[in-house]
Design a protein around this motif. Structure first.
Motif, PDB file in Angstrom:
ATOM      1  N   SER A  24       7.584  -3.113  -6.657  1.00  0.00           N
ATOM      2  CA  SER A  24       6.147  -3.380  -6.541  1.00  0.00           C
ATOM      3  C   SER A  24       5.796  -4.746  -7.124  1.00  0.00           C
ATOM      4  CB  SER A  24       5.346  -2.299  -7.264  1.00  0.00           C
ATOM      5  OG  SER A  24       5.591  -1.031  -6.695  1.00  0.00           O
ATOM      6  N   ASP A  35       4.283   3.223 -10.090  1.00  0.00           N
ATOM      7  CA  ASP A  35       4.798   4.034 -11.191  1.00  0.00           C
ATOM      8  C   ASP A  35       6.238   4.482 -10.918  1.00  0.00           C
ATOM      9  OD1 ASP A  35       2.432   3.880 -12.670  1.00  0.00           O
ATOM     10  OD2 ASP A  35       1.544   5.566 -11.570  1.00  0.00           O
ATOM     11  N   LYS A  36       6.555   4.696  -9.638  1.00  0.00           N
ATOM     12  CA  LYS A  36       7.899   5.166  -9.275  1.00  0.00           C
ATOM     13  C   LYS A  36       8.847   4.003  -8.939  1.00  0.00           C
ATOM     14  CE  LYS A  36       6.232   9.596  -7.509  1.00  0.00           C
ATOM     15  NZ  LYS A  36       6.106  10.483  -6.308  1.00  0.00           N
ATOM     16  N   HIS A  92       0.814  -1.209   0.000  1.00  0.00           N
ATOM     17  CA  HIS A  92       0.000   0.000   0.000  1.00  0.00           C
ATOM     18  C   HIS A  92       0.856   1.272   0.000  1.00  0.00           C
ATOM     19  CE1 HIS A  92      -3.710  -2.221   0.429  1.00  0.00           C
ATOM     20  NE2 HIS A  92      -3.208  -2.884   1.457  1.00  0.00           N
ATOM     21  N   ARG A  93       2.129   1.147   0.355  1.00  0.00           N
ATOM     22  CA  ARG A  93       3.000   2.325   0.434  1.00  0.00           C
ATOM     23  C   ARG A  93       3.749   2.588  -0.867  1.00  0.00           C
ATOM     24  NH1 ARG A  93       5.947   0.904   6.153  1.00  0.00           N
ATOM     25  NH2 ARG A  93       4.098   0.906   7.476  1.00  0.00           N
ATOM     26  N   LEU A  94       4.052   1.513  -1.595  1.00  0.00           N
ATOM     27  CA  LEU A  94       4.866   1.682  -2.799  1.00  0.00           C
ATOM     28  C   LEU A  94       4.028   2.192  -3.964  1.00  0.00           C
ATOM     29  CD1 LEU A  94       7.211  -1.442  -2.842  1.00  0.00           C
ATOM     30  CD2 LEU A  94       7.665   0.830  -1.933  1.00  0.00           C
ATOM     31  N   ASP A  95       4.584   3.151  -4.658  1.00  0.00           N
ATOM     32  CA  ASP A  95       3.955   3.669  -5.872  1.00  0.00           C
ATOM     33  C   ASP A  95       4.509   2.871  -7.049  1.00  0.00           C
ATOM     34  OD1 ASP A  95       3.152   5.030  -8.112  1.00  0.00           O
ATOM     35  OD2 ASP A  95       3.496   7.024  -7.258  1.00  0.00           O
TER      36      ASP A  95
END
Length: 221
Positions: free
Chosen positions: A184, A178-179, A173-176
């Motif tokens: 992920s 896209d970044k 839930h914390r990792l984006d």
């Protein structure tokens, strides 16, 4: 009433290993150990010098549990058997690698040092020179201790507790994505492995790499 068992060094070390296993290294004290054994703390000093002596004793005891590899096996098979034996013995008693890694304990007996000597002999038989053997020993110990560290939360968590989806879920839930797309993607897979199977796979890769570098000694004529 059954007669009280006489206090011996073996009894003290047995109780110390059990106490450290439940209360951790910080929870192992002469006072607590004496209470566990039903004696006064001063009685312990007839069998052990101090806490360092106790930690050295339990480390020696755990390393002495490692079965010696069959000398008739090939060098790579012996190296694998020794590493697996070391991993399993230390996984049963994670306070021992913690004590060694933090320099609170050292191996002091011939029986406890035998696995290292046998592993060294296997690598010399593979044809590695002194520096190659040194690097191979460090690689095996790094794999053993590193695997234990990662799968027992610093040697402190129950050794049988594996990483579960519940451990990974907060990070999902914390990792984006896209970044951090690669992290992920990997996170869900972290809960899919098994501690020992992952260690075995890493050991196979390590020994396969050493085999490429090895030049087996030819028997003398």
């Amino acid at each position: 009433m059954a007669p009280r068992q006489p206090l011996t060094r073996d009894r003290v070390l047995d109780a110390a290993l059990a106490l450290a296993g439940t209360d951790g290294l910080a929870g192992l004290s002469m006072r607590k150990l004496a209470k566990t054994l039903g004696v006064e703390a001063m009685a312990l000093y007839n069998h052990v010098a101090n806490k360092t002596d106790i930690l050295n004793g339990i480390a020696d005891r755990v390393f002495s549990e490692i079965d010696r590899a069959d000398p008739g096996l090939r060098w790579d098979q012996r190296a694998r058997a020794i590493a697996v034996g070391m991993y399993r013995a230390l996984r049963r008693h994670p306070v021992v690698p913690m004590a060694i890694a933090t320099s609170q304990a050292n191996l002091t007996t011939l029986r406890a040092l035998q696995p290292l000597d046998d592993l060294t002999g296997a690598f010399y038989e593979a044809g590695l020179d002194d520096d190659g053997v040194r690097q191979a020993i460090l690689a095996v110990y790094s794999l053993v201790f590193g695997s234990l560290w990662l799968t027992t939360a610093g040697f402190a968590r129950d050794a049988d507790q594996a990483i579960t989806p519940e451990h990974v879920d907060p990070y999902l839930h914390r990792l984006d994505p896209d970044k951090l797309p690669h992290s992920s993607r990997l996170l869900p897979a972290l809960a899919a492995g098994g501690a020992e199977s992952d260690f075995m796979r890493g050991l196979d890769v390590l020994i396969a790499g050493l085999a490429v570098l090895a030049t087996p000694r030819r028997p003398s004529a």
